[in-house]
Structures are given as C-alpha cells and as structure tokens.
Design a protein around this motif. Structure first.
Motif, PDB file in Angstrom:
ATOM      1  N   LEU A  50      -1.068  12.600  -1.799  1.00 32.51           N
ATOM      2  CA  LEU A  50      -1.495  11.234  -1.491  1.00 32.51           C
ATOM      3  C   LEU A  50      -0.296  10.360  -1.165  1.00 32.51           C
ATOM      4  O   LEU A  50      -0.306   9.614  -0.170  1.00 32.51           O
ATOM      5  N   TYR A  51       0.745  10.425  -1.974  1.00 31.92           N
ATOM      6  CA  TYR A  51       1.918   9.588  -1.739  1.00 31.92           C
ATOM      7  C   TYR A  51       2.549   9.891  -0.383  1.00 31.92           C
ATOM      8  O   TYR A  51       2.990   8.978   0.334  1.00 31.92           O
ATOM      9  N   ARG A  52       2.592  11.156  -0.017  1.00 31.47           N
ATOM     10  CA  ARG A  52       3.189  11.522   1.274  1.00 31.47           C
ATOM     11  C   ARG A  52       2.324  11.013   2.433  1.00 31.47           C
ATOM     12  O   ARG A  52       2.860  10.613   3.474  1.00 31.47           O
ATOM     13  N   LEU A  53       1.021  11.018   2.273  1.00 32.42           N
ATOM     14  CA  LEU A  53       0.136  10.466   3.299  1.00 32.42           C
ATOM     15  C   LEU A  53       0.391   8.965   3.483  1.00 32.42           C
ATOM     16  O   LEU A  53       0.459   8.464   4.614  1.00 32.42           O
ATOM     17  N   LEU A  54       0.526   8.262   2.374  1.00 36.18           N
ATOM     18  CA  LEU A  54       0.716   6.816   2.448  1.00 36.18           C
ATOM     19  C   LEU A  54       2.054   6.438   3.085  1.00 36.18           C
ATOM     20  O   LEU A  54       2.173   5.375   3.707  1.00 36.18           O
ATOM     21  N   ALA A  55       3.044   7.316   2.939  1.00 38.90           N
ATOM     22  CA  ALA A  55       4.375   7.012   3.461  1.00 38.90           C
ATOM     23  C   ALA A  55       4.597   7.477   4.888  1.00 38.90           C
ATOM     24  O   ALA A  55       5.662   7.225   5.465  1.00 38.90           O
ATOM     25  N   ALA A  56       3.612   8.131   5.480  1.00 36.84           N
ATOM     26  CA  ALA A  56       3.763   8.687   6.831  1.00 36.84           C
ATOM     27  C   ALA A  56       2.788   7.996   7.789  1.00 36.84           C
ATOM     28  O   ALA A  56       1.784   7.416   7.376  1.00 36.84           O
ATOM     29  N   PRO A  57       3.076   8.035   9.097  1.00 35.79           N
ATOM     30  CA  PRO A  57       2.123   7.503  10.073  1.00 35.79           C
ATOM     31  C   PRO A  57       0.799   8.254   9.979  1.00 35.79           C
ATOM     32  O   PRO A  57       0.798   9.450   9.681  1.00 35.79           O
ATOM     33  N   PRO A  58      -0.336   7.594  10.212  1.00 39.78           N
ATOM     34  CA  PRO A  58      -0.445   6.172  10.591  1.00 39.78           C
ATOM     35  C   PRO A  58      -0.523   5.212   9.408  1.00 39.78           C
ATOM     36  O   PRO A  58      -0.416   4.011   9.569  1.00 39.78           O
ATOM     37  N   LEU A  59      -0.715   5.735   8.172  1.00 41.09           N
ATOM     38  CA  LEU A  59      -0.927   4.842   7.036  1.00 41.09           C
ATOM     39  C   LEU A  59       0.297   4.000   6.703  1.00 41.09           C
ATOM     40  O   LEU A  59       0.168   2.866   6.230  1.00 41.09           O
ATOM     41  N   ALA A  60       1.485   4.541   6.946  1.00 42.77           N
ATOM     42  CA  ALA A  60       2.695   3.760   6.650  1.00 42.77           C
ATOM     43  C   ALA A  60       2.697   2.438   7.395  1.00 42.77           C
ATOM     44  O   ALA A  60       3.208   1.422   6.887  1.00 42.77           O
ATOM     45  N   GLN A  61       2.140   2.430   8.605  1.00 43.74           N
ATOM     46  CA  GLN A  61       2.074   1.201   9.402  1.00 43.74           C
ATOM     47  C   GLN A  61       0.829   0.365   9.082  1.00 43.74           C
ATOM     48  O   GLN A  61       0.810  -0.845   9.348  1.00 43.74           O
ATOM     49  N   GLN A  62      -0.191   0.984   8.506  1.00 44.72           N
ATOM     50  CA  GLN A  62      -1.441   0.275   8.249  1.00 44.72           C
ATOM     51  C   GLN A  62      -1.482  -0.399   6.878  1.00 44.72           C
ATOM     52  O   GLN A  62      -2.167  -1.415   6.703  1.00 44.72           O
ATOM     53  N   MET A  63      -0.770   0.147   5.923  1.00 38.86           N
ATOM     54  CA  MET A  63      -0.743  -0.447   4.582  1.00 38.86           C
ATOM     55  C   MET A  63       0.070  -1.748   4.603  1.00 38.86           C
ATOM     56  O   MET A  63       1.140  -1.812   5.220  1.00 38.86           O
ATOM     57  N   PRO A  64      -0.388  -2.793   3.927  1.00 39.42           N
ATOM     58  CA  PRO A  64       0.357  -4.067   3.892  1.00 39.42           C
ATOM     59  C   PRO A  64       1.487  -4.025   2.861  1.00 39.42           C
ATOM     60  O   PRO A  64       1.509  -4.782   1.880  1.00 39.42           O
ATOM     61  N   TRP A  65       2.456  -3.137   3.086  1.00 41.24           N
ATOM     62  CA  TRP A  65       3.497  -2.877   2.098  1.00 41.24           C
ATOM     63  C   TRP A  65       4.264  -4.107   1.628  1.00 41.24           C
ATOM     64  O   TRP A  65       4.599  -4.203   0.429  1.00 41.24           O
ATOM     65  N   PRO A  66       4.585  -5.072   2.479  1.00 39.96           N
ATOM     66  CA  PRO A  66       5.348  -6.238   1.990  1.00 39.96           C
ATOM     67  C   PRO A  66       4.620  -7.015   0.900  1.00 39.96           C
ATOM     68  O   PRO A  66       5.257  -7.744   0.135  1.00 39.96           O
ATOM     69  N   ASP A  67       3.302  -6.854   0.814  1.00 39.55           N
ATOM     70  CA  ASP A  67       2.508  -7.595  -0.166  1.00 39.55           C
ATOM     71  C   ASP A  67       1.971  -6.702  -1.285  1.00 39.55           C
ATOM     72  O   ASP A  67       1.095  -7.118  -2.049  1.00 39.55           O
TER      73      ASP A  67
END
Length: 237
Positions: A50-67
């Motif tokens: 799961l963590y690797r999915l969240l850190a890779a495209p496309p989710l890395a760009q879709q997650m609102p990481w700054p917030d």
C-alpha cells in the motif's frame, strides 16, 4: 455509532489497491472539508505494498500530500535506521524526500533512552495537533494473536482511558522489544479505522470477531477497535 464493513480480496495486491483508493477518497474529502487529513500508519510488513502504491504515480500526484499529516500507530524501541524499525519501513516505501513535507511527519522516538518519556512526549505532540479531536484515519494491521499496533492480548494498556500513547516496557512481540504504541483511547477516537489482514489464519480471527464481537473481545485486541464513524476490515487471501 460505528459502521462496520468487511471486504474480501483474492490477494494482497488487490487488497492494497482497494486500501489506496479508500485513502485517496478519505484524504481528499477531509482536506476539502477541513484543510488537512491526519493519517496514522500501521507497522509491520502488511501495509508495505500500500505504501509503495501511494508513493508512486498516479497516486503520488493525486494525494493531497502537502495537507496530510502522518503519525505512527506504534514503534519498536530502536533507532529509526534499525531493521526492526517501523519508521524505517515506512521511510523506505512511502516517506521519501519531496513527497510529504518533513514538518508533516510525526515520528515516535523509538531510540529515546526512556520509553516512558518518549511516550509522554508523543502524547503531547498528538494532543497539540488534535486539539481534543481524533485522527481522521487509523491504518492497522493485525497479528496472528489478534493484536493491533503494539497492544497484545492481556496488555494492561487495553483498558487505559486517560492515555493516548503508552510505553510497553517489557520486551514484546516478534522481535521481542520494548515498544511505543497508541492506545485504544487514541485509536477509537479516530473517525475511521482501516484494518488490513492477509492469510487464512488471520481471516479466521476476523470471522470470529464479526460473528461475536463481544466474545472475541476477551481474546483479541482487534475486537476492541471501535472508531467514531467507520470500521473497515480489508481481508486478503
């Protein structure tokens, strides 16, 4: 009232994909409503995909990481670069430079010489951030004995009501080490808990909990998880 649901998946990859989609939806909704999303990470190997999915495209760009603010559900009392460190695993798979602001990562200090002081320090950090509220989402795994975070069967911390973070000073678990952990008081204050489970033995425990949660609560700490709004079990073969 907690809404409980159970979803089954053919394998760990499908489970991780479903968890990633759930997190994306939850994070976007929270940021839109309140400007931030608090996520508690699970330790162990189960969430690594799961963590690797969240850190890779496309989710890395879709997650609102700054917030998004990241917290730990538990940590072994070892330095952050130790092979047994939960932070080390999360850092290698998710918390890579440039993705999540460093100020948004709230790490348990497993290397501190006094675990009880480290637990008190983390509790203050959690209380200051939450300001009387709860986490948005707590991600959990479950051990083969039904433990969650570092709350094992028979732990005196299972009944703690006035502590959000505890030091488990006796060597516990695999490997047997002192640990820091969120308590059920912190976990059940969250809006949502997502429990990821893989393998037939753990699936049988989930079935037992779902069949009779009250009876299972005397055996399995996982049966005591009851967040404010939603509890979702994701079970993979």
């Amino acid at each position: 009232m907690t809404i409980r649901q159970v979803e089954h998946f053919p394998d760990a990859a499908a489970l991780a994909a479903a968890a990633a989609a759930f997190l994306l939806t939850s994070a976007r909704a929270a940021v839109k409503a309140r400007g931030r999303f608090s996520l508690v990470l699970a330790g162990g190997r189960t969430p690594e995909t799961l963590y690797r999915l969240l850190a890779a495209p496309p989710l890395a760009q879709q997650m609102p990481w700054p917030d998004i603010h990241i917290f730990q559900g538990d940590e072994r009392c070892v330095p952050p670069d130790h092979p047994a460190s939960n932070y080390r695993l999360a850092a290698a798979s998710l918390l890579r430079p440039g993705l999540i602001p460093v100020a948004n990562i709230h790490r348990m200090r497993g290397e501190a010489p006094d675990p009880s002081q480290a637990a008190a320090d983390y509790q203050r950090q959690v209380e200051e951030f939450l300001a009387g509220e709860g986490f948005d989402l707590v991600l959990l795994g479950m051990g083969p004995d039904g433990h969650i975070a570092s709350l094992f069967p028979g732990s005196p911390w299972l009944t703690a009501r006035d502590r959000l973070v505890a030091a488990v000073t006796e060597p516990t678990g695999d490997p047997p080490l002192p640990r820091l952990t969120l308590t059920l008081a912190a976990i059940n204050r969250a809006a949502t808990a997502l429990i990821m489970v893989t393998g037939p033995e753990k699936a049988r425990i989930v079935e037992e909990i779902i069949r009779d949660r009250q009876a299972a609560a005397g055996k399995y700490p996982a049966a005591l998880v009851a967040p404010r709004n939603q509890l979702c079990w994701l079970v993979g073969s």
